[in-house]
Design an enzyme around this catalytic site. Structure first.
Site, mmCIF file in Angstrom:
data_model
loop_
_atom_site.group_PDB
_atom_site.id
_atom_site.type_symbol
_atom_site.label_atom_id
_atom_site.label_comp_id
_atom_site.label_asym_id
_atom_site.label_seq_id
_atom_site.Cartn_x
_atom_site.Cartn_y
_atom_site.Cartn_z
ATOM 1 N N TRP A 57 39.049 -9.437 5.294
ATOM 2 C CA TRP A 57 38.130 -8.567 6.042
ATOM 3 C C TRP A 57 38.806 -7.241 6.390
ATOM 4 C CZ3 TRP A 57 38.011 -8.243 11.894
ATOM 5 C CH2 TRP A 57 39.240 -8.618 12.451
ATOM 6 N N ASP A 58 40.127 -7.207 6.258
ATOM 7 C CA ASP A 58 40.886 -5.977 6.521
ATOM 8 C C ASP A 58 40.243 -4.789 5.806
ATOM 9 O OD1 ASP A 58 42.498 -8.263 6.977
ATOM 10 O OD2 ASP A 58 44.349 -7.145 6.702
ATOM 11 N N GLU A 87 43.217 -15.127 16.341
ATOM 12 C CA GLU A 87 43.541 -16.414 15.706
ATOM 13 C C GLU A 87 44.286 -17.366 16.629
ATOM 14 O OE1 GLU A 87 45.564 -15.333 12.106
ATOM 15 O OE2 GLU A 87 43.694 -15.037 11.025
ATOM 16 N N LYS A 111 45.791 -12.904 20.036
ATOM 17 C CA LYS A 111 46.674 -12.439 18.959
ATOM 18 C C LYS A 111 46.422 -10.962 18.644
ATOM 19 C CE LYS A 111 48.145 -13.328 14.225
ATOM 20 N NZ LYS A 111 47.793 -13.867 12.919
ATOM 21 N N GLN A 112 45.148 -10.577 18.610
ATOM 22 C CA GLN A 112 44.782 -9.215 18.195
ATOM 23 C C GLN A 112 43.400 -8.902 18.761
ATOM 24 O OE1 GLN A 112 44.713 -11.282 14.293
ATOM 25 N NE2 GLN A 112 43.377 -9.604 13.702
HETATM 26 C C1 BGC Z 1 45.505 -11.458 10.917
HETATM 27 C C2 BGC Z 1 44.198 -11.417 10.164
HETATM 28 C C3 BGC Z 1 44.379 -10.536 8.943
HETATM 29 C C4 BGC Z 1 45.514 -11.047 8.090
HETATM 30 C C5 BGC Z 1 45.801 -10.135 6.908
HETATM 31 C C6 BGC Z 1 46.585 -11.983 9.999
HETATM 32 O O1 BGC Z 1 47.808 -11.970 10.671
HETATM 33 O O2 BGC Z 1 45.402 -12.285 12.053
HETATM 34 O O3 BGC Z 1 43.183 -10.892 10.990
HETATM 35 O O4 BGC Z 1 43.211 -10.511 8.207
HETATM 36 O O5 BGC Z 1 46.690 -11.104 8.878
HETATM 37 O O6 BGC Z 1 46.132 -8.863 7.324
#
Ligand code: BGC
Length: 714
Positions: A334-335, A463, A571-572
């Protein structure tokens, strides 16, 4: 943190000691979007075949049945010299690297020593942006005294992959060879290697021609580590060897790829590529007066976004680490849709269209994936390979991060709204909205005794929330998706009845989407009325962030995943990310309350996080926080903020979101009723900020100052 990369307006440079430096090799990546190479050195005496390779977008090989890796291809950036008959290259080497951001030219300068004699090397390489099939290199060897020289140039056919496990805490030491040399052929001034990838059977040719002055070709050689040419000469005058590599593959779609005649030369090819870069910079450059570091860092961000996007090829997307590393097996997340695509949307709409078409073309695989997950419609995989298949081997994350399907729809709609590309809407995007709506219809669970539904077993962008239900971010985007699907059904019914019938849409089904849309719950705290992240986040165990981590490296390096899932930490950006994407859905009070609730709990363990915080803070005038987070994001790779740029490559989502933090955040670019507007919040020391963007077929230039702004069509 590393501070050794020097930033100038249009270049970066660094001095270092020793051959191998993963960090500098990531940061000095150069490419043309279709292909590229890390900033390693051609004459490294102990080449690391699992690292010093070459990447071409879309070239994946099979690791095991159904699971692919992004192929680290045999590299033609490979040579060594003998001085007076002895191999040169001692361990103690000082290297000066530069990367010209205006034209993508990488330069490495160093001195090779052998038996008391020294030879200066200057290697210059670029991947042409005008002919994306070409890698061009010029090596200048300047003897510091009289010497006999033999130069061996070839392709390092041993290049291989060191697959990175999905679980980032596990390490792997087992390399895998993902290409096989099928054929080699030599001509008077070069040679060709024909390769094929494991399992996926993609063919790649590396056709190399050399031009040289004062050098006498002594013949060819073949051994177990290379394939190539030997040149010899003697004296103390500089030797120059130019090398042009044409790299076609069996899955090329980029119309810019074409063979060049034999009378090429480095300077002419560089000029042609430079003019393509100049054109690209005209629409992409951001200029900031008053903060030279931010100005330069943003130029680097933009450079790497261009250098990692195969702009004219809809059969590939952008991996989480672009073309700079095999982390995450080179997969598309999804990035691309949420973090990276907007940069192209506003600066090169055709490139954005191709990224979107990659997803619409992958609809059959998304339908298959939904079926495999016992659902209807289409579900986009968490980690997609070039063919759109799911590559996530950790079943919980792969299965529960449902939001990717809603992210794809959100981005398709953003593309359609921003460009006004009706044809794409009608023929490509609409059917995705519809198949995605069918997926959601089959994925929500009716709540007994109520008219409501729940999204069970899900994970949002955060996450670390465990596996939960009703993630706000996901549910809001699903509602958007359902609304778009209803509109699309109406539109097709009116304007393309055959497509409406082909898709098997019925009025009852559309009615069900409407009911579903209104039955989805958006979690709120019943007492404060503040938005909740999901149904269970508030039940998690509180902990001080400083008990989990002190610096900026991810806490999962010392606290296990299972434990992290039960702490009340993030986490984000999750709720905050949603508020940046649909800012008009929330009031200022709601956004500020969410900031107070969630920002203090965020670990920023993903590189996707800092820039989203900068964006929300800038959009809402929280200027100290905006600047603090912007700095972290803009320098994330340049300063190795999270200490993983070397081991993982460049973080494309962070680059894309940093651009959004600058343009959408500080620049305040927004669109109201089809008209672009600026609502800037410039940092106090930014005297001005200038950028261009496309909107509905027109290009605009924004000139922002502390006391006035202007927006004009160009
Ligand atoms: C993040 C995800 C991301 C992936 C790839 C993971 O660490 O939590 O949101 O899509 O990294 O960048």
């Amino acid at each position: 943190m590393r501070n050794d990369v020097k930033l100038d307006k249009w270049s970066i440079s660094a001095e270092s000691k020793g051959w191998a430096d993963d960090f500098l090799e990531s940061v000095f990546f150069t490419g043309n979007g279709r292909m590229g190479a890390r900033g390693y050195l051609t004459f490294e005496p102990y080449p690391r075949p699992e690292k010093n390779g070459l990447f071409i977008a879309g070239i994946f090989g099979e690791l095991k049945l159904g699971i692919t890796d992004f192929v680290n291809l045999p590299t033609p950036l490979y040579a060594w010299v003998n001085i007076d008959g002895h191999r040169a290259g001692e361990d103690d080497v000082y290297v000066y690297r530069t990367l010209n951001l205006h034209n993508g030219l990488f330069t490495g300068e160093y001195i090779l020593h052998c038996a008391g004699k020294s030879l200066q090397i200057r290697e210059e390489r670029f991947f042409s942006l005008s002919n994306t099939g070409l890698l061009v290199q010029r090596v200048t060897l300047t003897p510091c005294e009289e010497m006999d020289l033999e130069l061996f140039c070839g392709v390092h056919t041993d290049c291989c992959n060191l697959p990175v496990p999905d679980d980032q805490t596990q390490k792997n030491t087992q390399t895998v060879q993902l290409t096989e040399v099928r054929q080699k052929s030599f001509s008077d001034n070069g040679f060709t290697v024909h390769l094929v990838t494991n399992g996926t059977e993609i063919k790649i040719s590396e056709n190399i021609t050399y031009h040289m002055e004062n050098l006498r070709c002594r013949g060819t050689f073949e051994n177990d580590i290379g394939t190539g040419f030997v040149f010899a000469g003697s004296g103390s005058a500089p030797f120059v060897i130019e090398q042009c590599v044409f790299l076609p593959t069996s899955r090329d779609k980029d119309p810019r790829i074409h063979e060049v005649g034999s009378n090429w030369n480095f300077d002419t090819l560089l000029r042609e590529s430079e003019s393509a870069w100049s054109q690209r910079w005209q629409s992409a450059n951001i200029q900031i007066e008053g903060d030279r570091q931010a100005d330069a860092a943003l130029r680097y961000v933009v450079f790497e976004l261009i250098a990692n996007n195969s702009a004219k090829d809809s059969s590939v997307s952008i991996g989480a680490r672009g073309l700079t590393h095999t982390r995450y097996k080179g997969c598309y997340f999804w990035d691309t849709e949420i973090f990276i695509m907007p940069f192209y949307l506003y600066t090169a709409p055709e490139a954005a269209r191709n990224l979107m078409q990659y997803r619409t073309d992958a609809l059959p695989q998304a339908k298959k994936h939904a079926q495999e997950m016992n659902c209807l419609g289409a579900r986009y995989p968490w980690m997609a390979s070039y063919d759109g298949s799911e590559q996530c081997e950790s079943w919980d994350i792969g299965a529960s991060e449902l939001h990717v399907t809603a992210d794809v729809v959100h981005a398709l709609n953003q593309y359609v709204q921003t460009t006004g590309d009706e044809e794409f809407y009608l023929h490509e995007a609409a059917k995705v909205y519809i198949e995605a709506a069918r997926f959601w219809q089959s994925r929500y669970t009716p709540e007994p005794g109520t008219e409501k539904v729940n999204l069970l077993f899900c994970k949002g962008p955060d996450e670390y929330c465990g596996i939960t239900s009703n993630n706000l971010y996901t549910n809001v985007l699903v509602k958007e998706n359902l609304k778009l699907a209803q509109d699309a059904a109406d539109y097709l019914y009116q304007y393309d009845r055959p497509a409406y019938l082909r898709l098997g849409i019925t009025a009852e089904e559309v009615e069900c989407w409407s009911t579903l849309e209104h039955s989805i719950k958006l979690p709120k705290d019943p007492v404060s009325g503040h938005w909740r992240q999901d149904d269970t986040f508030h039940l998690l165990e509180p902990i001080r962030i400083s008990d989990l981590k002190q610096g900026d490296t991810a806490s999962y390096n010392c606290v296990c995943f299972d434990r992290l899932q039960r702490y009340r930490v993030i986490k984000q950006a999750d709720v905050l990310l949603l508020m940046t994407r649909l800012p008009n859905m929330f009031t200022s009070e709601e956004k500020l309350a969410a900031w107070k609730d969630f920002e203090p709990l965020c670990l920023h363990d993903s590189t996707l996080s800092f820039a989203s915080h900068a964006l929300l803070a800038a959009q809402n005038g929280l200027m100290d926080a905006a600047q603090y987070y912007f700095k972290k994001a803009a320098f994330l790779d340049l300063r190795d903020v999270m200490e993983n740029t070397g081991t993982e490559g460049l973080h494309l989502a962070c680059l894309g979101e940093t651009w959004q933090a600058a343009v959408i955040g500080f620049g305040g670019l927004t669109f109201q009723n089809g008209v672009p507007e600026l609502k800037p919040h410039l940092p106090p020391d930014w005297k001005s900020m200038r950028f261009r963007f496309f909107y509905r077929g027109k290009q605009y230039e924004a000139d922002l100052r502390q006391d006035h702004n202007s927006l004009r069509e160009v």
